[in-house]
Motif scaffolding. Structure first.
Motif, PDB file in Angstrom:
ATOM      1  N   GLY A  73       4.661  38.434  24.089  1.00 55.26           N
ATOM      2  CA  GLY A  73       5.974  39.087  23.851  1.00 55.26           C
ATOM      3  C   GLY A  73       5.598  40.569  23.384  1.00 55.26           C
ATOM      4  N   THR A  74       4.205  41.127  23.249  1.00 52.66           N
ATOM      5  CA  THR A  74       4.047  42.252  23.013  1.00 52.66           C
ATOM      6  C   THR A  74       4.764  43.293  23.879  1.00 52.66           C
ATOM      7  OG1 THR A  74       1.761  41.605  22.524  1.00 52.66           O
ATOM      8  CG2 THR A  74       2.134  43.776  22.869  1.00 52.66           C
ATOM      9  N   HIS A 125      -2.609  38.105  34.554  1.00 55.81           N
ATOM     10  CA  HIS A 125      -1.267  37.814  34.283  1.00 55.81           C
ATOM     11  C   HIS A 125      -0.712  39.348  33.863  1.00 55.81           C
ATOM     12  CE1 HIS A 125       2.202  35.789  33.344  1.00 55.81           C
ATOM     13  NE2 HIS A 125       2.241  36.141  32.139  1.00 55.81           N
ATOM     14  N   VAL A 126      -1.496  40.054  32.893  1.00 54.58           N
ATOM     15  CA  VAL A 126      -0.618  41.108  32.384  1.00 54.58           C
ATOM     16  C   VAL A 126      -0.526  42.246  33.539  1.00 54.58           C
ATOM     17  CG1 VAL A 126      -0.860  43.113  31.125  1.00 54.58           C
ATOM     18  CG2 VAL A 126      -0.933  41.089  30.093  1.00 54.58           C
ATOM     19  N   PRO A 181       5.201  46.239  34.834  1.00 50.38           N
ATOM     20  CA  PRO A 181       6.223  46.969  35.819  1.00 50.38           C
ATOM     21  C   PRO A 181       5.484  47.837  36.753  1.00 50.38           C
ATOM     22  CG  PRO A 181       6.848  47.346  33.342  1.00 50.38           C
ATOM     23  CD  PRO A 181       5.397  46.403  33.359  1.00 50.38           C
ATOM     24  N   ILE A 231       8.984  39.380  40.213  1.00 43.03           N
ATOM     25  CA  ILE A 231       7.701  39.126  39.413  1.00 43.03           C
ATOM     26  C   ILE A 231       7.169  37.884  39.538  1.00 43.03           C
ATOM     27  CG2 ILE A 231       6.787  39.131  37.060  1.00 43.03           C
ATOM     28  CD1 ILE A 231       9.274  40.742  36.118  1.00 43.03           C
ATOM     29  N   ILE A 234      -1.407  26.214  34.780  1.00 49.39           N
ATOM     30  CA  ILE A 234       0.029  26.178  34.468  1.00 49.39           C
ATOM     31  C   ILE A 234       0.362  25.535  35.744  1.00 49.39           C
ATOM     32  CG2 ILE A 234       0.388  28.028  32.828  1.00 49.39           C
ATOM     33  CD1 ILE A 234       1.589  29.647  35.166  1.00 49.39           C
ATOM     34  N   HIS A 260       4.711  25.180  37.303  1.00 53.56           N
ATOM     35  CA  HIS A 260       6.359  25.055  37.012  1.00 53.56           C
ATOM     36  C   HIS A 260       7.030  23.663  37.333  1.00 53.56           C
ATOM     37  CE1 HIS A 260       6.841  29.480  36.494  1.00 53.56           C
ATOM     38  NE2 HIS A 260       5.555  29.267  36.606  1.00 53.56           N
TER      39      HIS A 260
HETATM   40  C1  HEM Z   1       2.878  39.178  29.433  1.00 55.67           C
HETATM   41  C2  HEM Z   1       1.821  34.649  28.823  1.00 55.67           C
HETATM   42  C3  HEM Z   1       4.739  32.981  32.413  1.00 55.67           C
HETATM   43  C4  HEM Z   1       6.265  37.685  32.668  1.00 55.67           C
HETATM   44  C5  HEM Z   1       2.394  37.892  28.839  1.00 55.67           C
HETATM   45  C6  HEM Z   1       1.294  38.238  27.935  1.00 55.67           C
HETATM   46  C7  HEM Z   1       1.059  36.620  27.654  1.00 55.67           C
HETATM   47  C8  HEM Z   1       1.730  35.731  28.603  1.00 55.67           C
HETATM   48  C9  HEM Z   1       0.141  36.374  26.837  1.00 55.67           C
HETATM   49  C10 HEM Z   1       0.772  39.146  27.127  1.00 55.67           C
HETATM   50  C11 HEM Z   1       1.471  39.815  26.055  1.00 55.67           C
HETATM   51  C12 HEM Z   1       2.943  40.131  26.086  1.00 55.67           C
HETATM   52  O1  HEM Z   1       3.056  41.334  26.575  1.00 55.67           O
HETATM   53  O2  HEM Z   1       3.900  39.560  26.308  1.00 55.67           O
HETATM   54  C13 HEM Z   1       2.494  33.572  29.520  1.00 55.67           C
HETATM   55  C14 HEM Z   1       2.352  32.050  29.853  1.00 55.67           C
HETATM   56  C15 HEM Z   1       3.078  31.946  30.795  1.00 55.67           C
HETATM   57  C16 HEM Z   1       3.849  33.071  31.200  1.00 55.67           C
HETATM   58  C17 HEM Z   1       1.200  31.633  28.895  1.00 55.67           C
HETATM   59  C18 HEM Z   1       3.251  30.407  31.228  1.00 55.67           C
HETATM   60  C19 HEM Z   1       2.969  29.270  30.886  1.00 55.67           C
HETATM   61  C20 HEM Z   1       5.585  34.024  32.773  1.00 55.67           C
HETATM   62  C21 HEM Z   1       6.399  34.293  33.765  1.00 55.67           C
HETATM   63  C22 HEM Z   1       6.609  35.339  33.692  1.00 55.67           C
HETATM   64  C23 HEM Z   1       6.123  36.403  32.736  1.00 55.67           C
HETATM   65  C24 HEM Z   1       6.938  32.925  34.498  1.00 55.67           C
HETATM   66  C25 HEM Z   1       7.906  36.026  34.722  1.00 55.67           C
HETATM   67  C26 HEM Z   1       8.077  35.578  35.883  1.00 55.67           C
HETATM   68  C27 HEM Z   1       5.492  38.449  31.735  1.00 55.67           C
HETATM   69  C28 HEM Z   1       5.551  39.887  31.613  1.00 55.67           C
HETATM   70  C29 HEM Z   1       4.739  40.111  30.563  1.00 55.67           C
HETATM   71  C30 HEM Z   1       4.020  39.047  30.318  1.00 55.67           C
HETATM   72  C31 HEM Z   1       6.617  40.561  32.398  1.00 55.67           C
HETATM   73  C32 HEM Z   1       4.541  41.641  30.256  1.00 55.67           C
HETATM   74  C33 HEM Z   1       3.821  42.393  30.936  1.00 55.67           C
HETATM   75  C34 HEM Z   1       3.387  43.902  30.596  1.00 55.67           C
HETATM   76  O3  HEM Z   1       4.258  44.640  30.708  1.00 55.67           O
HETATM   77  O4  HEM Z   1       2.316  44.084  30.247  1.00 55.67           O
HETATM   78  N1  HEM Z   1       2.730  36.762  29.200  1.00 55.67           N
HETATM   79  N2  HEM Z   1       3.409  34.163  30.479  1.00 55.67           N
HETATM   80  N3  HEM Z   1       5.226  35.605  32.224  1.00 55.67           N
HETATM   81  N4  HEM Z   1       4.419  37.881  30.930  1.00 55.67           N
HETATM   82 FE1  HEM Z   1       3.822  36.060  30.884  1.00 55.67          FE
END
Ligand code: HEM
Length: 378
Positions: free
Chosen positions: A194-195, A288-289, A294, A338, A352, A354
């Motif tokens: 959520g950062t 992932h990040v 964006p 995304i 993971i 879905h």
């Molecule tokens: C960022 C975990 C699935 C979209 C992140 C971050 C973590 C994380 C640890 C870095 C901290 C943060 O900025 O919040 C996960 C896990 C997932 C998952 C464990 C599935 C089990 C998804 C999915 C999407 C998504 C399905 C959208 C399709 C994003 C976005 C960011 C993010 C937009 C911020 C990237 C940035 O601007 O730096 N996620 N995520 N995530 N995640 Fe996920």
């Protein structure tokens, strides 16, 4: 003990600071329900939701003040509990407008937004039909699980004969912050989550990325949003056998502080160009990040509002655990772009799957004396 009004410009539970607990439920209308039944159901749901958000029992007489020889109107398990920051958010699925057989059951087919269609099939999707779709959905969030469960239980009961539960999900532990007043929580991979989320205080981003604009057609969804729900199973046993360095490479951030691997602290912007040893960027191109950022998605952003879940264990003795991903966006295309990017290349995909999915149009908030979705039926 927070409390959020049910009535207002937008529905609560979207930019509301994410509470700790979730009970999400998807419903199907009964095959005999009419347009009048649907309208009455939304009216009954809205009045009950307004009461519960004030910490009151549902109905005229509540749980213990009604006729002695009839079942009580409210089920009673939230008596003596505070409001618990309860929010109740309603959404309409594509099948409410046109069902699987192509029928316009409620005379609203012409009001279906062009974008409210089943989500595309993403690479490696493994969706269980019993955890996917639904004519209607309700997201109940609270800081107390009993309050969220009470809300879904009583709303399901009110729907009896008109709509029935199709699938549902309990979530504990928010996996995002939606306000700068909140600390960043952690998901079940142990990373801060959520950062880089959109925060309620970022009014411009909320306006541009979350709310459906007034100019939208059809106009009934103006001031609303689109909700995507994805039940994402995490194979945490495999993750737990993965080296810390590899875990951080997959996410693109450090596990402790949550700072980008390009350096700085939690809220430092990631720099995807910084090179490490052997001309490798410090943040992996397939992390992932990087793929969700964006910069990799033509500037697209979404508001994430998901929850951790552990539903006991599966038949192989593994934890039936994961992340119940929820996001809000003004257009489903934001999520689709995304997720397409992630589904193709994300290093996290090895860990993971879905397994459930839903897309819902979330109308604007109800005015006092009116009900959620009223603009759809004028
Ligand atoms: C960022 C975990 C699935 C979209 C992140 C971050 C973590 C994380 C640890 C870095 C901290 C943060 O900025 O919040 C996960 C896990 C997932 C998952 C464990 C599935 C089990 C998804 C999915 C999407 C998504 C399905 C959208 C399709 C994003 C976005 C960011 C993010 C937009 C911020 C990237 C940035 O601007 O730096 N996620 N995520 N995530 N995640 Fe996920």
């Amino acid at each position: 003990n927070a409390s959020y009004p049910f009535h207002g410009t937008h529905q609560s539970g979207i930019v509301t600071p994410a509470q700790d607990r979730l009970h999400f439920a998807a419903f199907d209308m009964s095959s005999t329900a009419s347009r009048a039944d649907l309208i009455e159901l939304l009216q009954d749901w809205s009045s009950a939701a307004a009461l519960m958000c004030q910490g009151k029992p549902v109905g005229e007489f509540g749980a213990v003040d009604g006729p002695y020889d009839a079942p009580p109107e409210d089920t009673g398990e939230a008596l003596d509990l505070p409001t618990g920051g309860l929010t109740i958010t309603f959404g309409f699925g594509p099948s409410l407008f046109v069902d699987a057989s192509g029928a316009d059951r409620f005379g609203i087919a012409s009001q279906q937004p062009a974008e409210l269609r089943e989500l595309p099939h993403f690479p490696a999707d493994d969706l269980d039909p019993q955890r996917t779709g639904g004519d209607l959905c309700i997201q109940a969030c609270s800081d107390d699980p009993q309050i969220a469960v009470h809300a879904i239980r009583n709303l399901s009961r009110i729907a009896f004969g008109r709509a029935s539960l199709r699938w549902s999900q309990l979530g504990f532990g928010r996996t995002s912050s939606t306000s700068t007043s909140q600390v960043t929580p952690r998901n079940l991979f142990g990373f801060k989550d959520g950062t880089a989320n959109i925060k309620a205080e970022q009014l411009g981003k909320v306006m541009n990325s979350v709310w459906v604009p007034a100019s939208a057609t059809p106009s009934w969804l103006a001031g609303g949003s689109y909700m995507v729900a994805r039940r994402i199973r995490m194979t945490i046993e495999t993750w737990d056998r993965t080296a810390l360095s590899e875990q951080e490479r997959i996410i693109g951030r450090t596990k402790g502080e949550g700072s980008p691997l390009s350096g700085g602290t939690e809220f430092t912007a990631p720099d995807f160009a910084v090179l490490g040893r052997a001309d490798k960027p410090l943040i992996d191109a397939d992390s992932h990040v990087r793929l969700a950022h964006p910069e990799s998605n033509a500037g697209t952003e979404i508001l994430r509002r998901g929850y951790n879940f552990v539903d006991g264990n599966d038949s192989l003795g593994r934890l039936e655990a994961g992340l119940f991903f929820i996001s809000y966006q003004r257009s489903p295309a934001q999520f689709i772009d995304i997720q397409m990017n992630l589904a193709k290349n994300d290093l996290m995909n090895e860990y993971i799957r879905h397994v459930g999915s839903g897309l819902f149009a979330v109308p604007a908030g109800a005015k006092q004396g009116s009900y959620v979705g009223a603009a759809l039926f004028v």
